[in-house]
Design a protein around this motif. Sequence first.
Motif, PDB file in Angstrom:
ATOM      1  N   MET A 172       0.836  -1.215   0.000  1.00 38.04           N
ATOM      2  CA  MET A 172       0.000   0.000   0.000  1.00 38.04           C
ATOM      3  C   MET A 172       0.865   1.258   0.000  1.00 38.04           C
ATOM      4  O   MET A 172       0.576   2.213  -0.725  1.00 38.04           O
ATOM      5  N   LEU A 173       1.931   1.243   0.811  1.00 39.21           N
ATOM      6  CA  LEU A 173       2.800   2.429   0.881  1.00 39.21           C
ATOM      7  C   LEU A 173       3.506   2.659  -0.446  1.00 39.21           C
ATOM      8  O   LEU A 173       3.710   3.794  -0.874  1.00 39.21           O
ATOM      9  N   ASP A 174       3.864   1.577  -1.113  1.00 45.17           N
ATOM     10  CA  ASP A 174       4.554   1.701  -2.409  1.00 45.17           C
ATOM     11  C   ASP A 174       3.616   2.167  -3.524  1.00 45.17           C
ATOM     12  O   ASP A 174       4.036   2.850  -4.446  1.00 45.17           O
ATOM     13  N   HIS A 175       2.339   1.731  -3.431  1.00 49.49           N
ATOM     14  CA  HIS A 175       1.444   1.973  -4.564  1.00 49.49           C
ATOM     15  C   HIS A 175       0.500   3.163  -4.401  1.00 49.49           C
ATOM     16  O   HIS A 175      -0.092   3.600  -5.379  1.00 49.49           O
ATOM     17  N   GLY A 176       0.283   3.620  -3.168  1.00 46.87           N
ATOM     18  CA  GLY A 176      -0.734   4.666  -3.011  1.00 46.87           C
ATOM     19  C   GLY A 176      -0.501   5.560  -1.812  1.00 46.87           C
ATOM     20  O   GLY A 176       0.582   5.575  -1.231  1.00 46.87           O
ATOM     21  N   PHE A 177      -1.573   6.290  -1.437  1.00 51.11           N
ATOM     22  CA  PHE A 177      -1.545   7.109  -0.228  1.00 51.11           C
ATOM     23  C   PHE A 177      -2.263   6.313   0.851  1.00 51.11           C
ATOM     24  O   PHE A 177      -3.424   5.933   0.664  1.00 51.11           O
ATOM     25  N   VAL A 178      -1.591   6.098   1.973  1.00 49.57           N
ATOM     26  CA  VAL A 178      -2.205   5.299   3.035  1.00 49.57           C
ATOM     27  C   VAL A 178      -2.652   6.242   4.152  1.00 49.57           C
ATOM     28  O   VAL A 178      -1.830   6.950   4.751  1.00 49.57           O
ATOM     29  N   ILE A 179      -3.948   6.250   4.398  1.00 49.95           N
ATOM     30  CA  ILE A 179      -4.501   7.133   5.434  1.00 49.95           C
ATOM     31  C   ILE A 179      -5.098   6.273   6.544  1.00 49.95           C
ATOM     32  O   ILE A 179      -5.976   5.436   6.299  1.00 49.95           O
ATOM     33  N   PHE A 180      -4.599   6.464   7.756  1.00 55.25           N
ATOM     34  CA  PHE A 180      -5.105   5.735   8.924  1.00 55.25           C
ATOM     35  C   PHE A 180      -6.230   6.550   9.544  1.00 55.25           C
ATOM     36  O   PHE A 180      -6.022   7.669   9.997  1.00 55.25           O
ATOM     37  N   LEU A 181      -7.434   5.984   9.550  1.00 56.69           N
ATOM     38  CA  LEU A 181      -8.559   6.641  10.225  1.00 56.69           C
ATOM     39  C   LEU A 181      -8.491   6.261  11.697  1.00 56.69           C
ATOM     40  O   LEU A 181      -8.843   5.139  12.073  1.00 56.69           O
ATOM     41  N   SER A 182      -8.023   7.178  12.489  1.00 57.31           N
ATOM     42  CA  SER A 182      -7.810   6.894  13.908  1.00 57.31           C
ATOM     43  C   SER A 182      -9.058   7.266  14.710  1.00 57.31           C
ATOM     44  O   SER A 182      -9.664   8.315  14.485  1.00 57.31           O
ATOM     45  N   CYS A 183      -9.394   6.392  15.652  1.00 52.83           N
ATOM     46  CA  CYS A 183     -10.629   6.590  16.406  1.00 52.83           C
ATOM     47  C   CYS A 183     -10.455   5.919  17.770  1.00 52.83           C
ATOM     48  O   CYS A 183      -9.843   4.849  17.843  1.00 52.83           O
ATOM     49  N   SER A 184     -10.979   6.509  18.841  1.00 50.30           N
ATOM     50  CA  SER A 184     -10.780   5.890  20.160  1.00 50.30           C
ATOM     51  C   SER A 184     -11.591   4.595  20.259  1.00 50.30           C
ATOM     52  O   SER A 184     -12.626   4.431  19.597  1.00 50.30           O
ATOM     53  N   LEU A 185     -11.109   3.703  21.125  1.00 48.37           N
ATOM     54  CA  LEU A 185     -11.811   2.428  21.284  1.00 48.37           C
ATOM     55  C   LEU A 185     -13.198   2.642  21.926  1.00 48.37           C
ATOM     56  O   LEU A 185     -14.149   1.940  21.596  1.00 48.37           O
ATOM     57  N   GLU A 186     -13.308   3.646  22.815  1.00 48.30           N
ATOM     58  CA  GLU A 186     -14.628   3.930  23.439  1.00 48.30           C
ATOM     59  C   GLU A 186     -15.649   4.258  22.356  1.00 48.30           C
ATOM     60  O   GLU A 186     -16.770   3.774  22.365  1.00 48.30           O
ATOM     61  N   THR A 187     -15.217   5.091  21.402  1.00 43.37           N
ATOM     62  CA  THR A 187     -16.127   5.479  20.312  1.00 43.37           C
ATOM     63  C   THR A 187     -16.485   4.255  19.488  1.00 43.37           C
ATOM     64  O   THR A 187     -17.649   4.072  19.090  1.00 43.37           O
ATOM     65  N   ILE A 188     -15.508   3.385  19.259  1.00 47.19           N
ATOM     66  CA  ILE A 188     -15.767   2.186  18.449  1.00 47.19           C
ATOM     67  C   ILE A 188     -16.769   1.267  19.169  1.00 47.19           C
ATOM     68  O   ILE A 188     -17.706   0.756  18.554  1.00 47.19           O
ATOM     69  N   PHE A 189     -16.606   1.112  20.497  1.00 43.93           N
ATOM     70  CA  PHE A 189     -17.568   0.291  21.251  1.00 43.93           C
ATOM     71  C   PHE A 189     -18.982   0.848  21.083  1.00 43.93           C
ATOM     72  O   PHE A 189     -19.938   0.116  20.901  1.00 43.93           O
ATOM     73  N   GLU A 190     -19.071   2.153  21.143  1.00 41.95           N
ATOM     74  CA  GLU A 190     -20.378   2.811  21.008  1.00 41.95           C
ATOM     75  C   GLU A 190     -20.962   2.555  19.605  1.00 41.95           C
ATOM     76  O   GLU A 190     -22.118   2.174  19.468  1.00 41.95           O
ATOM     77  N   ARG A 191     -20.103   2.731  18.597  1.00 43.65           N
ATOM     78  CA  ARG A 191     -20.585   2.576  17.208  1.00 43.65           C
ATOM     79  C   ARG A 191     -21.022   1.152  16.894  1.00 43.65           C
ATOM     80  O   ARG A 191     -21.938   0.934  16.108  1.00 43.65           O
ATOM     81  N   LEU A 192     -20.305   0.181  17.468  1.00 46.12           N
ATOM     82  CA  LEU A 192     -20.585  -1.219  17.092  1.00 46.12           C
ATOM     83  C   LEU A 192     -21.502  -1.934  18.103  1.00 46.12           C
ATOM     84  O   LEU A 192     -21.598  -3.160  18.084  1.00 46.12           O
ATOM     85  N   LYS A 193     -22.176  -1.121  18.939  1.00 41.54           N
ATOM     86  CA  LYS A 193     -23.053  -1.661  19.990  1.00 41.54           C
ATOM     87  C   LYS A 193     -24.021  -2.721  19.491  1.00 41.54           C
ATOM     88  O   LYS A 193     -24.186  -3.774  20.078  1.00 41.54           O
ATOM     89  N   GLU A 194     -24.670  -2.406  18.383  1.00 41.17           N
ATOM     90  CA  GLU A 194     -25.726  -3.288  17.866  1.00 41.17           C
ATOM     91  C   GLU A 194     -25.215  -4.219  16.766  1.00 41.17           C
ATOM     92  O   GLU A 194     -25.994  -4.937  16.153  1.00 41.17           O
ATOM     93  N   ASP A 195     -23.922  -4.171  16.480  1.00 36.26           N
ATOM     94  CA  ASP A 195     -23.402  -4.855  15.292  1.00 36.26           C
ATOM     95  C   ASP A 195     -22.628  -6.116  15.692  1.00 36.26           C
ATOM     96  O   ASP A 195     -21.634  -6.042  16.396  1.00 36.26           O
ATOM     97  N   THR A 196     -23.081  -7.255  15.211  1.00 32.28           N
ATOM     98  CA  THR A 196     -22.402  -8.508  15.591  1.00 32.28           C
ATOM     99  C   THR A 196     -21.768  -9.174  14.364  1.00 32.28           C
ATOM    100  O   THR A 196     -21.481 -10.362  14.366  1.00 32.28           O
ATOM    101  N   SER A 197     -21.569  -8.385  13.297  1.00 29.20           N
ATOM    102  CA  SER A 197     -21.122  -8.985  12.032  1.00 29.20           C
ATOM    103  C   SER A 197     -19.615  -9.242  11.980  1.00 29.20           C
ATOM    104  O   SER A 197     -19.133  -9.912  11.087  1.00 29.20           O
TER     105      SER A 197
END
Length: 175
Positions: free
Chosen positions: A90-115
Amino acid sequence: MKPIYLTGFMGSGKTTVGSLLGEELDLPVIDTDHVIEETYGKRVAEIFAEDGEAVFRRYEAAILAELPTKNAVITTGGGLAVSADNRKFMLDHGFVIFLSCSLETIFERLKEDTSRPLFNQEKKKDMQKLYESRLPFYRDCHWVFETGECHPEEAAKRIAARLKRSELGYTGDKR
Ligand SMILES: Nc1ncnc2c1ncn2[C@@H]1O[C@H](COP(=O)(O)OP(=O)(O)OP(=O)(O)O)[C@@H](O)[C@H]1O
Ligand SMILES: O=C(O)C1=C[C@@H](O)[C@@H](O)[C@H](O)C1
């Protein structure tokens, strides 16, 4: 123009922000999990359950190498950047952008998601460990974008604006 790869932990918003970024930049959006499901005819969760994670990781690496290496926004599975070979690609072929997000926010977002086979709301300590173990791999990128409380539309606009200011060498030239 080189592809833009979005990386980050499960639930950081790669798929959601990526599809809006594609609209902003007028580029097609390709999601590695989606391509794997189409190519191998199984849901990600089925591949994990029936074939195991190692097989899924092989599929991920194979798919990454097959994807277009220009004019696309590529949203990656949450574990794809763990592999040094995938990161180098990825680094050789393109622009790599890390979408950084806190784990607390991720727990909140994926509350209903079991996929997601590797995400378990009940195992907070294990998730914390996994999250922390992956941060160095995600940070091996061109740019860390802190999503914070940023709405997906706002995130996509801010990423597109920075790319268009050419700070990452982006030209928008569709050759
Ligand atoms: N910036 C945001 N603000 C609020 N909710 C968001 C944001 N980004 C994503 N979400 C929500 O979080 C959930 C997970 O987002 P998404 O599927 O885009 O994550 P992902 O990084 O692609 O995850 P995975 O790597 O597991 O595929 C979705 O319900 C989405 O609507
Ligand atoms: O973080 C991970 O390892 C994963 C994230 C998802 O996008 C899928 O690629 C799969 O569920 C594994």
